[in-house]
Design a protein around this motif. Structure first.
Motif, PDB file in Angstrom:
ATOM      1  N   LYS A 166       0.891  -1.260  -0.042  1.00  0.00           N
ATOM      2  CA  LYS A 166       0.015  -0.263   0.015  1.00  0.00           C
ATOM      3  C   LYS A 166       0.819   1.296   0.054  1.00  0.00           C
ATOM      4  O   LYS A 166       1.828   1.355   0.892  1.00  0.00           O
ATOM      5  CB  LYS A 166      -0.872  -0.072   1.297  1.00  0.00           C
ATOM      6  CG  LYS A 166      -2.031   1.093   1.187  1.00  0.00           C
ATOM      7  CD  LYS A 166      -3.159   1.058   2.096  1.00  0.00           C
ATOM      8  CE  LYS A 166      -2.694   0.843   3.685  1.00  0.00           C
ATOM      9  NZ  LYS A 166      -3.712   0.682   4.705  1.00  0.00           N
ATOM     10  N   ILE A 167       0.660   1.955  -0.828  1.00  0.00           N
ATOM     11  CA  ILE A 167       1.475   3.349  -1.060  1.00  0.00           C
ATOM     12  C   ILE A 167       0.902   4.437  -0.811  1.00  0.00           C
ATOM     13  O   ILE A 167       1.110   5.523  -0.921  1.00  0.00           O
ATOM     14  CB  ILE A 167       2.230   3.441  -2.447  1.00  0.00           C
ATOM     15  CG1 ILE A 167       1.285   3.368  -3.753  1.00  0.00           C
ATOM     16  CG2 ILE A 167       3.134   2.190  -2.603  1.00  0.00           C
ATOM     17  CD1 ILE A 167       1.967   3.578  -5.000  1.00  0.00           C
ATOM     18  N   GLU A 168      -0.742   4.495  -0.881  1.00  0.00           N
ATOM     19  CA  GLU A 168      -1.208   5.651  -0.396  1.00  0.00           C
ATOM     20  C   GLU A 168      -2.755   5.241   0.225  1.00  0.00           C
ATOM     21  O   GLU A 168      -3.391   4.166  -0.335  1.00  0.00           O
ATOM     22  CB  GLU A 168      -1.618   6.370  -1.576  1.00  0.00           C
ATOM     23  CG  GLU A 168      -2.380   7.817  -1.348  1.00  0.00           C
ATOM     24  CD  GLU A 168      -2.775   8.771  -2.506  1.00  0.00           C
ATOM     25  OE1 GLU A 168      -3.447   9.820  -2.226  1.00  0.00           O
ATOM     26  OE2 GLU A 168      -2.489   8.277  -3.590  1.00  0.00           O
ATOM     27  N   GLU A 169      -3.119   6.061   1.287  1.00  0.00           N
ATOM     28  CA  GLU A 169      -4.588   5.745   1.723  1.00  0.00           C
ATOM     29  C   GLU A 169      -5.082   7.081   1.999  1.00  0.00           C
ATOM     30  O   GLU A 169      -4.369   8.017   2.781  1.00  0.00           O
ATOM     31  CB  GLU A 169      -4.395   4.913   2.881  1.00  0.00           C
ATOM     32  CG  GLU A 169      -6.130   4.664   3.240  1.00  0.00           C
ATOM     33  CD  GLU A 169      -6.162   3.669   4.220  1.00  0.00           C
ATOM     34  OE1 GLU A 169      -6.897   2.680   4.266  1.00  0.00           O
ATOM     35  OE2 GLU A 169      -5.553   3.983   5.508  1.00  0.00           O
ATOM     36  N   SER A 170      -5.917   7.901   1.291  1.00  0.00           N
ATOM     37  CA  SER A 170      -6.166   9.072   1.581  1.00  0.00           C
ATOM     38  C   SER A 170      -7.770   9.371   1.281  1.00  0.00           C
ATOM     39  O   SER A 170      -8.219   8.838   0.393  1.00  0.00           O
ATOM     40  CB  SER A 170      -5.480  10.170   0.446  1.00  0.00           C
ATOM     41  OG  SER A 170      -4.142   9.987   0.571  1.00  0.00           O
ATOM     42  N   PRO A 171      -8.550  10.310   2.297  1.00  0.00           N
ATOM     43  CA  PRO A 171      -9.666  10.655   2.143  1.00  0.00           C
ATOM     44  C   PRO A 171      -9.750  11.643   0.990  1.00  0.00           C
ATOM     45  O   PRO A 171      -8.998  12.618   1.103  1.00  0.00           O
ATOM     46  CB  PRO A 171     -10.075  11.260   3.611  1.00  0.00           C
ATOM     47  CG  PRO A 171      -8.762  11.651   4.196  1.00  0.00           C
ATOM     48  CD  PRO A 171      -7.673  10.622   3.610  1.00  0.00           C
ATOM     49  N   LEU A 172     -11.014  11.656   0.379  1.00  0.00           N
ATOM     50  CA  LEU A 172     -11.246  12.375  -0.930  1.00  0.00           C
ATOM     51  C   LEU A 172     -12.004  13.637  -0.238  1.00  0.00           C
ATOM     52  O   LEU A 172     -12.113  14.668  -0.787  1.00  0.00           O
ATOM     53  CB  LEU A 172     -11.833  11.753  -2.190  1.00  0.00           C
ATOM     54  CG  LEU A 172     -10.824  10.648  -2.633  1.00  0.00           C
ATOM     55  CD1 LEU A 172     -11.351  10.031  -3.829  1.00  0.00           C
ATOM     56  CD2 LEU A 172      -9.346  11.161  -2.876  1.00  0.00           C
ATOM     57  N   ASP A 173     -12.983  13.121   0.360  1.00  0.00           N
ATOM     58  CA  ASP A 173     -14.086  13.920   1.096  1.00  0.00           C
ATOM     59  C   ASP A 173     -14.758  13.313   2.260  1.00  0.00           C
ATOM     60  O   ASP A 173     -14.111  12.240   2.674  1.00  0.00           O
ATOM     61  CB  ASP A 173     -14.937  14.280   0.013  1.00  0.00           C
ATOM     62  CG  ASP A 173     -15.758  13.230  -0.790  1.00  0.00           C
ATOM     63  OD1 ASP A 173     -16.303  12.027   0.010  1.00  0.00           O
ATOM     64  OD2 ASP A 173     -15.906  13.356  -2.020  1.00  0.00           O
ATOM     65  N   ASP A 174     -15.619  13.641   2.764  1.00  0.00           N
ATOM     66  CA  ASP A 174     -16.296  13.284   4.042  1.00  0.00           C
ATOM     67  C   ASP A 174     -16.906  11.746   3.749  1.00  0.00           C
ATOM     68  O   ASP A 174     -17.313  11.077   4.791  1.00  0.00           O
ATOM     69  CB  ASP A 174     -17.153  13.855   4.805  1.00  0.00           C
ATOM     70  CG  ASP A 174     -18.412  14.589   3.886  1.00  0.00           C
ATOM     71  OD1 ASP A 174     -18.489  14.116   2.948  1.00  0.00           O
ATOM     72  OD2 ASP A 174     -19.211  14.903   4.486  1.00  0.00           O
ATOM     73  N   LYS A 175     -17.125  11.336   2.571  1.00  0.00           N
ATOM     74  CA  LYS A 175     -17.765  10.140   2.149  1.00  0.00           C
ATOM     75  C   LYS A 175     -17.008   9.267   1.227  1.00  0.00           C
ATOM     76  O   LYS A 175     -17.195   7.906   1.319  1.00  0.00           O
ATOM     77  CB  LYS A 175     -19.045  10.476   1.460  1.00  0.00           C
ATOM     78  CG  LYS A 175     -19.978  11.335   2.221  1.00  0.00           C
ATOM     79  CD  LYS A 175     -21.441  11.302   1.082  1.00  0.00           C
ATOM     80  CE  LYS A 175     -22.608  12.079   2.261  1.00  0.00           C
ATOM     81  NZ  LYS A 175     -23.618  12.341   1.008  1.00  0.00           N
ATOM     82  N   ARG A 176     -15.881   9.380   0.765  1.00  0.00           N
ATOM     83  CA  ARG A 176     -14.981   8.529   0.014  1.00  0.00           C
ATOM     84  C   ARG A 176     -13.600   8.560   0.438  1.00  0.00           C
ATOM     85  O   ARG A 176     -13.002   9.677   0.842  1.00  0.00           O
ATOM     86  CB  ARG A 176     -15.131   8.903  -1.699  1.00  0.00           C
ATOM     87  CG  ARG A 176     -16.698   9.045  -2.052  1.00  0.00           C
ATOM     88  CD  ARG A 176     -16.620   9.319  -3.610  1.00  0.00           C
ATOM     89  NE  ARG A 176     -15.962  10.805  -3.703  1.00  0.00           N
ATOM     90  CZ  ARG A 176     -15.198  11.123  -4.749  1.00  0.00           C
ATOM     91  NH1 ARG A 176     -15.021  10.123  -5.708  1.00  0.00           N
ATOM     92  NH2 ARG A 176     -14.766  12.188  -4.744  1.00  0.00           N
TER      93      ARG A 176
END
Length: 533
Positions: A180-190
C-alpha cells in the motif's frame, strides 16, 4: 519398436499442444494500472485502465479480454480509449476488445492505452453481503474470470505488474496485490487506496478486496510483512487461525527459494473457492475462520502457490498441474516437516485413494490436451495425481536431487513461465537420469499400475515372486518396493523393477518371511495385492 515410436510421437504431440486461448505473440503486457470506483448504492463499477504494452512485431491491431453486456444488462461498456491523449477506434464484441491502431506500430515499441469503461460485473468481482450482513467486493479471477471486470490478457502466459487505485466509501478498508503506497480521504464520504505490485503476476492472481476488515500485522520473515485481514465480527478467531501463515512462509523460503513479493496477506472473503492463491493477497472462504486452527493444510496449499502458480507460472492451462500438483504436494511436505513423516504418508494415502476413484469415471492424463473448458482443469488429476507424480519423482531420483531440482526449477522460472518439459529437463540435469519414460507414463497417459502378485519362499534365503500388471491402460515401468516381514515383525524392503505384463523375480532375504507387502513405505501410485502361493 514401431509401437514404442508411435507412442512416443503421440506423447510429443501432446506436449506441444496448447490450450484454446488465442495468444498474440506480437504483444507483451508490461503493466496494468486499474482505477476503480465502487459505491453502496449500485453494483456498477467505474473503471479506468492504463495498459502498458510492449510490441514485439509490426502490428495494426490487437485484442484484450473484456466481457460485453449481456441480456440482463450486466457486463462492461467501453466509453473511450486514448493513446497519447487522442481517441482511437475499437470494436467490443464477443467479450473481446479489439483496439485499432492509428498506424502500424513498429517492433520493440512501448505504448500506454487508457481505457474508460463501466458496468456491473457478471462474474470475477463478487459483490454482496458477507456472512455477517456487511457489503463487500472481492476479486475472484481464477481461472480466467478477470476479464469480467478488468480489460486484460486473461491468460497465465502474459504476466504483468499491477496497480489497484480504489475509490470506495470511507468506511471500507481495501487490500490488493503488492504494497500500500497511499490511503487518503477524498471527502467526508469517499477514500482512495493505492496498492502497487511491481513484480509481474498472472491475471488469475490479481485481486482487490473491499470490505470492513480487522487487520493484524502478524510479524515479518526476511522483511516480508505477514498480515491477517478478517471480518471484525470474528476478529480474534481469524487472527488465531491465520497466524500459522508466518511459520509456513518461513518453511517454504528456507526450502524452495526467496519469496517474490513484499507482503503476505491472508484474507477472509467471499471467494467461491476454499482458498484462492492471489499473489501475496490470498483469499479464503468465509467459514475458514473458526478459531480452532483447522485450516493449516489449506493455508500451506495457498502459500505454496506463491512459488508455484504465481511466481513460477504454467505457460499453458493444460500444464496447470505445475501449479496445483505442486501446491498439493508442498502442503504435504510442510506437514511432514511439522508433524513427521507419518503425516506425509497419511496424506499421500488419502490422495492415492482419491486418484484411484477419479480414474474409474475419468480415465484421462494429468496433462489433458483435450480439455477446452478451462474450468474443467480443476480436477483430481491436476491436484492429487500431480502431487503424487512429484512424490514418485522424489523417490525416483532421491531426496537430495529432488530438492536440488526444485530449487533450480524455481530459480530458473521465478517470475516467469514454464511447461512440463522444462521441469523434466531440470530434473534430468540434476539427477543425471533420463526421465522420459517417467514423465510420459505418469503425466501424458491415463491410469496407473494394477498389480497382482504371488510369492513363495524357497527355504534358502530367497523369495520367488510372480508379478502381473492387469490394468488396461498399457504397461508401466517403475520401481516397486517389496516389504518382507517375518513372524516377529522384522521387515526388509527390497526394490525390484517392473516393466512387463508378467514377471518372475527372485529376491534375496535374510528373514524367514511370514508375509509380503507391496509398497510398504508408500512411494507408488498403484492398486494391487500380493498373496502367498
Amino acid at each position: 519398436m514401431k509401437y514404442i515410436f508411435i507412442i512416443l510421437c503421440f506423447v510429443c504431440s501432446l506436449a506441444k499442444a496448447t490450450d484454446p486461448y488465442p495468444k498474440n505473440p506480437a504483444i507483451d503486457i508490461i503493466q496494468y494500472i486499474f482505477q476503480l470506483e465502487v459505491n453502496d448504492t449500485t453494483d456498477v463499477i467505474a473503471g479506468k485502465a492504463a495498459v502498458l504494452i510492449h510490441f514485439k512485431k509490426f502490428i495494426s491491431d490487437f485484442e484484450l479480454d473484456l466481457t460485453n453486456k449481456d441480456a440482463s444488462g450486466k457486463g462492461m461498456e467501453v466509453a473511450d480509449i486514448l493513446l497519447e491523449g487522442k481517441r482511437i477506434s475499437y470494436i467490443h464484441k464477443n467479450n473481446r476488445l479489439k483496439i485499432l491502431l492509428p498506424s502500424y506500430v513498429s517492433a520493440d515499441t512501448d505504448l500506454t492505452f487508457h481505457i474508460s469503461y463501466n458496468g456491473i460485473p457478471q462474474d470475477g468481482l463478487i459483490i454482496g453481503n458477507t456472512k455477517f450482513g456487511d457489503r463487500g467486493f472481492f476479486g475472484d479471477n481464477w481461472p480466467d474470470r478477470g476479464h469480467h471486470w478488468l480489460p486484460v490478457v486473461d491468460h497465465p502466459s502474459d504476466k504483468a505488474a499491477v496497480d489497484f487505485i480504489i475509490t470506495a466509501p470511507i468506511h471500507y478498508s481495501v487490500v490488493a496485490n503488492g504494497i500500500k503506497i497511499e490511503e487518503s480521504p477524498l471527502d467526508d464520504k469517499r477514500k482512495l487506496t493505492h496498492w502497487h505490485e511491481e513484480v509481474p503476476i498472472p491475471v488469475k492472481g490479481m485481486t482487490a478486496g473491499i470490505a470492513r476488515f480487522a487487520v493484524q500485522y502478524v510479524g515479518k520473515v526476511n522483511d516480508i510483512s505477514v498480515e491477517s485481514w478478517v471480518y471484525p465480527q470474528n476478529r480474534l478467531e481469524g487472527f488465531y487461525d491465520y497466524a500459522v501463515a508466518i511459520k509456513i512462509l518461513d518453511y517454504f523460503q528456507a526450502n524452495i527459494g526467496p519469496y517474490s513479493y513484499k507482503k503476505l496477506a491472508n484474507i477472509q472473503s467471499k471467494t467461491r473457492w476454499g482458498g484462492l492463491e492471489n499473489a501475496n493477497t490470498i483469499f479464503y472462504f468465509e467459514n475458514s475462520v473458526t478459531g480452532k486452527g483447522e485450516r493449516e493444510s489449506l493455508i500451506a496449499h495457498e502459500e505454496a502457490h506463491q512459488w508455484f502458480g504465481n511466481s513460477a507460472t504454467e505457460n499453458d492451462w493444460h500444464h496447470v498441474w505445475l501449479s496445483e500438483g505442486f501446491a498439493t504436494y508442498f502442503a504435504n511436505l510442510y506437514l511432514e516437516n511439522t508433524y513427521g513423516h507419518d503425516r506425509l504418508v497419511a496424506e499421500q494415502m488419502i490422495d492415492r485413494e482419491e486418484v484411484i476413484k477419479y480414474h474409474i469415471k475419468n480415465p484421462s492424463p494429468v496433462v489433458d490436451t483435450t480439455i477446452v473448458d478451462i474450468n474443467k482443469i480443476l480436477n483430481t488429476n491436476t491436484y492429487q495425481k500431480g502431487g503424487w507424480v512429484l512424490h514418485m519423482l522424489r523417490h525416483e531420483i532421491g531426496d537430495l536431487n529432488f530438492w536440488k531440482g526444485i530449487r533450480l526449477y524455481y530459480k530458473t522460472f521465478k517470475n516467469s513461465n514454464a511447461l512440463t518439459s522444462d521441469l523434466q529437463r531440470i530434473m534430468e540435469e540434476v539427477s543425471g537420469k533420463d526421465l522420459t519414460v517417467f514423465f510420459n507414463q505418469w503425466l501424458y497417459r491415463a491410469g496407473h499400475p494394477k498389480i497382482s502378485g504371488t510369492w513363495q519362499y524357497n527355504g534358502k534365503g530367497s523369495v520367488m515372486l510372480e508379478l502381473s500388471q492387469t490394468q488396461k491402460d498399457g504397461l508401466f515401468e517403475f520401481p516397486l518396493d517389496i516389504g518382507v516381514i517375518s513372524k516377529d515383525g522384522k521387515k526388509e524392503v527390497i526394490s525390484v523393477m517392473v516393466s512387463d505384463k508378467s514377471q518372475k523375480i527372485t529376491i534375496p532375504t535374510t528373514l524367514i518371511p511370514f508375509s509380503l507387502e507391496l509398497d510398504p513405505e508408500t512411494w507408488l501410485l498403484y492398486e494391487g495385492v500380493i498373496t502367498q502361493k
